[in-house]
Motif scaffolding. Structure first.
Motif, PDB file in Angstrom:
ATOM      1  N   PHE A 231      42.674 -10.356   4.813  1.00  0.00           N
ATOM      2  CA  PHE A 231      41.767  -9.903   3.751  1.00  0.00           C
ATOM      3  C   PHE A 231      41.445 -11.046   2.786  1.00  0.00           C
ATOM      4  O   PHE A 231      40.319 -11.171   2.312  1.00  0.00           O
ATOM      5  N   GLY A 232      42.450 -11.863   2.489  1.00  0.00           N
ATOM      6  CA  GLY A 232      42.237 -12.960   1.553  1.00  0.00           C
ATOM      7  C   GLY A 232      41.254 -13.988   2.075  1.00  0.00           C
ATOM      8  O   GLY A 232      40.359 -14.443   1.351  1.00  0.00           O
ATOM      9  N   VAL A 233      41.409 -14.363   3.351  1.00  0.00           N
ATOM     10  CA  VAL A 233      40.510 -15.358   3.950  1.00  0.00           C
ATOM     11  C   VAL A 233      39.084 -14.812   4.012  1.00  0.00           C
ATOM     12  O   VAL A 233      38.117 -15.503   3.649  1.00  0.00           O
ATOM     13  N   VAL A 234      38.939 -13.570   4.468  1.00  0.00           N
ATOM     14  CA  VAL A 234      37.603 -12.969   4.568  1.00  0.00           C
ATOM     15  C   VAL A 234      36.962 -12.867   3.183  1.00  0.00           C
ATOM     16  O   VAL A 234      35.769 -13.186   3.012  1.00  0.00           O
ATOM     17  N   THR A 235      37.730 -12.430   2.190  1.00  0.00           N
ATOM     18  CA  THR A 235      37.184 -12.285   0.836  1.00  0.00           C
ATOM     19  C   THR A 235      36.813 -13.636   0.248  1.00  0.00           C
ATOM     20  O   THR A 235      35.746 -13.791  -0.360  1.00  0.00           O
ATOM     21  N   HIS A 236      37.682 -14.614   0.434  1.00  0.00           N
ATOM     22  CA  HIS A 236      37.437 -15.941  -0.133  1.00  0.00           C
ATOM     23  C   HIS A 236      36.147 -16.558   0.409  1.00  0.00           C
ATOM     24  O   HIS A 236      35.258 -16.934  -0.360  1.00  0.00           O
ATOM     25  N   TYR A 237      36.047 -16.634   1.718  1.00  0.00           N
ATOM     26  CA  TYR A 237      34.874 -17.279   2.314  1.00  0.00           C
ATOM     27  C   TYR A 237      33.653 -16.362   2.313  1.00  0.00           C
ATOM     28  O   TYR A 237      32.512 -16.831   2.132  1.00  0.00           O
ATOM     29  N   GLY A 238      33.879 -15.071   2.486  1.00  0.00           N
ATOM     30  CA  GLY A 238      32.755 -14.145   2.458  1.00  0.00           C
ATOM     31  C   GLY A 238      32.097 -14.074   1.097  1.00  0.00           C
ATOM     32  O   GLY A 238      30.867 -13.998   0.986  1.00  0.00           O
ATOM     33  N   THR A 239      32.902 -14.117   0.046  1.00  0.00           N
ATOM     34  CA  THR A 239      32.347 -14.061  -1.314  1.00  0.00           C
ATOM     35  C   THR A 239      31.510 -15.298  -1.600  1.00  0.00           C
ATOM     36  O   THR A 239      30.443 -15.210  -2.207  1.00  0.00           O
ATOM     37  N   ARG A 240      31.974 -16.443  -1.155  1.00  0.00           N
ATOM     38  CA  ARG A 240      31.213 -17.676  -1.405  1.00  0.00           C
ATOM     39  C   ARG A 240      29.889 -17.679  -0.648  1.00  0.00           C
ATOM     40  O   ARG A 240      28.873 -18.164  -1.166  1.00  0.00           O
ATOM     41  N   ALA A 241      29.895 -17.128   0.536  1.00  0.00           N
ATOM     42  CA  ALA A 241      28.630 -17.003   1.267  1.00  0.00           C
ATOM     43  C   ALA A 241      27.712 -16.008   0.582  1.00  0.00           C
ATOM     44  O   ALA A 241      26.489 -16.210   0.504  1.00  0.00           O
ATOM     45  N   LEU A 242      28.288 -14.932   0.063  1.00  0.00           N
ATOM     46  CA  LEU A 242      27.493 -13.925  -0.634  1.00  0.00           C
ATOM     47  C   LEU A 242      26.860 -14.500  -1.898  1.00  0.00           C
ATOM     48  O   LEU A 242      25.704 -14.176  -2.225  1.00  0.00           O
ATOM     49  N   ILE A 243      27.584 -15.349  -2.613  1.00  0.00           N
ATOM     50  CA  ILE A 243      27.047 -15.961  -3.833  1.00  0.00           C
ATOM     51  C   ILE A 243      25.806 -16.782  -3.509  1.00  0.00           C
ATOM     52  O   ILE A 243      24.817 -16.773  -4.269  1.00  0.00           O
ATOM     53  N   VAL A 244      25.820 -17.479  -2.389  1.00  0.00           N
ATOM     54  CA  VAL A 244      24.640 -18.253  -1.987  1.00  0.00           C
ATOM     55  C   VAL A 244      23.451 -17.323  -1.771  1.00  0.00           C
ATOM     56  O   VAL A 244      22.319 -17.624  -2.168  1.00  0.00           O
ATOM     57  N   THR A 245      23.706 -16.159  -1.192  1.00  0.00           N
ATOM     58  CA  THR A 245      22.630 -15.191  -0.970  1.00  0.00           C
ATOM     59  C   THR A 245      22.107 -14.629  -2.289  1.00  0.00           C
ATOM     60  O   THR A 245      20.902 -14.470  -2.469  1.00  0.00           O
ATOM     61  N   LEU A 246      23.018 -14.342  -3.209  1.00  0.00           N
ATOM     62  CA  LEU A 246      22.632 -13.695  -4.466  1.00  0.00           C
ATOM     63  C   LEU A 246      21.969 -14.662  -5.438  1.00  0.00           C
ATOM     64  O   LEU A 246      21.075 -14.273  -6.192  1.00  0.00           O
ATOM     65  N   LEU A 247      22.417 -15.914  -5.441  1.00  0.00           N
ATOM     66  CA  LEU A 247      21.925 -16.873  -6.441  1.00  0.00           C
ATOM     67  C   LEU A 247      21.150 -18.032  -5.839  1.00  0.00           C
ATOM     68  O   LEU A 247      20.545 -18.811  -6.580  1.00  0.00           O
ATOM     69  N   GLY A 248      21.195 -18.164  -4.529  1.00  0.00           N
ATOM     70  CA  GLY A 248      20.524 -19.300  -3.912  1.00  0.00           C
ATOM     71  C   GLY A 248      21.230 -20.608  -4.174  1.00  0.00           C
ATOM     72  O   GLY A 248      20.631 -21.681  -4.051  1.00  0.00           O
ATOM     73  N   LYS A 249      22.511 -20.561  -4.509  1.00  0.00           N
ATOM     74  CA  LYS A 249      23.281 -21.775  -4.774  1.00  0.00           C
ATOM     75  C   LYS A 249      24.751 -21.505  -4.492  1.00  0.00           C
ATOM     76  O   LYS A 249      25.183 -20.352  -4.461  1.00  0.00           O
ATOM     77  N   GLU A 250      25.517 -22.566  -4.310  1.00  0.00           N
ATOM     78  CA  GLU A 250      26.915 -22.434  -3.949  1.00  0.00           C
ATOM     79  C   GLU A 250      27.810 -22.291  -5.176  1.00  0.00           C
ATOM     80  O   GLU A 250      27.456 -22.718  -6.285  1.00  0.00           O
ATOM     81  N   PHE A 251      28.964 -21.692  -4.960  1.00  0.00           N
ATOM     82  CA  PHE A 251      30.013 -21.620  -5.982  1.00  0.00           C
ATOM     83  C   PHE A 251      30.677 -22.993  -6.074  1.00  0.00           C
ATOM     84  O   PHE A 251      31.156 -23.534  -5.082  1.00  0.00           O
TER      85      PHE A 251
END
Length: 609
Positions: A231-251
């Motif tokens: 869960f931690g690995v999926v959340t960590h990397y999945g959230t960062r990919a999601l941020i790119v989708t939501l903001l058009g930029k990386e965390f």
């Protein structure tokens, strides 16, 4: 009464017939919840507009994107979007950004008050009856360290809720170890991480706890550890990919971690750790010292007396220590403490990172007071407090820029004492030892308040209802006092949308109005540009602002927010419109049907031709 030495480790052990006076405790529980609600409402009423151009605005912009809006242009390093998901449905009700902001403020109040329920269930496992536990939970929630966050749209309130739910899940799996309950712990921690990136080290501490738990419950512990890692690995990397989708930029908040670790010194880390430990003492009026003493006793029982039977005490100790170390390292950066031209006091006593986790230790301390403490335990707590207070007052305080800038949301727990801060500065290399009357008295007076509070607790320890009533009164009163500083911050640092109403009128004339923003305005201070762009991008919703930087990028927009004197626009035939007000900016209307209509109505400024 329970004593520290016989506080039960599980809920089952705590179940007992209602003690004498239980009706009084039920009445006090109702009063306590109402008092906590009143404290948060009192704070929230002053939140008239956003005050953080990065933290708050970026969370709001992500909520807009989650709701289906076009990904916005924002400046900043990014934030994990858990709180944004909670706010997102508000955009389905209204597209007015200020209505969404105010609704989100009150939604946050609801989240804070809902947290009392699971927090009460956690505190029951400390050995209290349910009404007593609700009283203690309400006290913890009403303290400034929690209540002042109702003035802001930060992730802390949702984070606190998930921290509590994770602790409750841990207690449940220790009470009856099953694979399902172990996986529930992992899921709760994954949701906690989804709320804020700083939780990642907490997951590492939780993984160690799962390993210790597997010593006695191998199948359950291994299932919990495997699911936590997954869960931690999926959340960590999945959230960062999601941020790119939501903001058009990386965390990018953690991209300078290596530089930070290379720059800190043993002195700066020690000072940061002392300052933050001192903050927690003052923010809890010493209750956290009681909690630490009790917690250490519980950990000793779990790991030594019971031979590695890891329970909630070991979990709580490990996760709180992890976040304390992370926060101490983060704010040990010599640049923030000594070199930054923007001199800040709050980085010396930072509390916001630790507050959601320390609250459970504070709750343990207050619960121990209500349950009945031995005088010896209070004496040890006084010793622990003195061990933090003395080096802080004699070593940290003389060097700290007590006159530096304070952001209330970063140090909400000590805001009740900010009226003691000096109104003038002094050289940063000059040591000023605190006294009760000099300009550095803030440190000493706040420290003495902790010691006095613990001494009073020793005197009334045999009267738990008096203890609880007094603690509730202190929590609410200190929040009311602390809110003054927060209101001042809102008034001085917030950015109101006033003056932008003319854009709404233009959108009424042209529903397809395209709004542009010239980022290169030389009249706009460079330091103010990111915040100006973030605020404006939010206040213009549901319209998308098109930011451009001439000469590399062409002018975009039917109307353009640019300088008072905009030569490039004037050359293109743009004219200024009256009634627009925004710092270092004017609104220009480009040639076309809209400009012609406004010119006929006499709404354009001839000086802008």
């Amino acid at each position: 009464m329970h004593t520290v030495d016989d506080l039960p480790p599980t809920h089952e052990a705590a179940v007992a017939p209602s003690p004498p006076g239980s009706g009084v405790w039920r009445a006090l529980a109702v009063v306590a919840v109402a008092a906590a609600a009143a404290a948060h409402a009192w704070v929230a009423r002053g939140a008239r507009h956003p005050s953080f151009p990065f933290d708050e605005i970026m969370m709001l912009q992500m909520s807009w994107s989650i709701s289906g809006g076009e990904p916005p242009y924002v400046v900043g390093a990014g934030y994990y979007p858990g709180w944004s998901f909670v706010m997102a449905p508000l955009w389905w009700i209204t597209d007015d950004p200020m209505v969404v902001y105010r609704a989100a403020i009150w939604l946050g109040v609801v989240v804070s008050l809902v947290t009392i329920l699971p927090l009460g269930r956690v505190i029951e496992r400390f050995g209290l009856t349910r009404p007593q536990a609700v009283v203690v939970a309400s006290i913890v929630v009403a303290l400034p360290a929690r209540a002042i966050q109702s003035d802001y749209l930060l992730s802390e309130r949702l984070l606190f809720l998930f921290v509590v739910l994770s602790a409750l899940a841990v207690m449940r799996v220790t009470e009856r170890p099953t694979v399902f309950r172990a996986v529930a712990v992992s899921a709760a921690l994954a949701f906690t991480l989804f709320t804020h990136a700083r939780v990642l080290p907490v997951l590492l501490a939780a993984a160690i706890w799962m390993g210790l738990f597997a010593v006695r419950h191998r199948r359950v512990g291994i299932a919990g550890l495997v699911s936590l890692v997954a869960f931690g690995v999926v959340t960590h990397y999945g959230t960062r990919a999601l941020i790119v989708t939501l903001l058009g930029k990386e965390f990018t908040q953690d991209e300078h971690l290596g530089e930070l670790l290379a720059s800190v010194t043993s002195s700066s880390v020690s000072q940061a750790a002392l300052g933050q430990a001192w903050y927690q003492l003052v923010a809890s009026f010493g209750a956290i010292a009681l909690g630490v003493v009790v917690l250490v006793a519980v950990v000793w029982r779990e790991l030594v007396v019971q031979r590695v039977r890891a329970g909630w005490g070991t979990y709580l100790f490990g996760t709180t220590t992890a976040i304390f170390l992370v926060s101490s390292l983060r704010w040990a950066d010599p640049w923030w403490r000594e070199e930054n031209p923007w001199v800040r006091l709050d980085v010396w006593v930072y509390g916001r990172y630790i507050d959601p986790f320390a609250a459970l230790v504070v709750a343990l301390g207050v619960a121990a007071l209500v349950a009945g403490l031995r005088l010896r335990t209070l004496g040890v707590s006084l010793g622990v407090s003195a061990a933090v207070v003395v080096p802080t007052v004699l070593w940290v305080a003389p060097q700290a820029p007590t006159w530096g800038f304070v952001t209330p949301a970063h140090i909400p727990g000590i805001l009740p004492w900010t009226w003691l801060l000096p109104d003038h500065d002094w050289a940063r290399d000059v040591w000023v030892w605190p006294t009760l009357v000099n300009e550095n008295r803030f440190w000493l007076v706040a420290s003495l308040a902790v010691l006095v509070a613990l001494a009073i607790a020793a005197g009334v320890r045999r009267h738990p209802r008096v203890v609880a009533t007094a603690a509730l009164a202190v929590a609410v009163a200190s929040t009311v006092v602390a809110n003054r500083a927060s209101d001042v911050f809102h008034d001085e640092q917030g950015r109101s949308p006033e003056g932008l109403e003319v854009v709404d009128r233009l959108r009424a004339l042209d529903e397809d109005l395209v709004i542009g923003f010239d980022k290169t305005c030389p009249e706009r201070p460079r330091s103010a540009r990111p915040s100006s762009e973030n605020y404006l991008g939010y206040y213009m919703l549901p319209s998308t602002v098109h930011f451009f930087a001439p000469p590399d990028e062409p002018i975009v927009g039917d109307v353009v927010i640019a300088c008072e004197t905009w030569e490039l626009g004037a050359q293109a035939g743009a004219r200024r419109i009256e009634g627009f007000s925004y710092p270092f900016s004017r609104l220009w209307v480009m040639p076309g049907a809209l400009q012609n209509e406004l010119d006929e109505r006499g709404l354009l400024d001839d000086a802008g031709q």
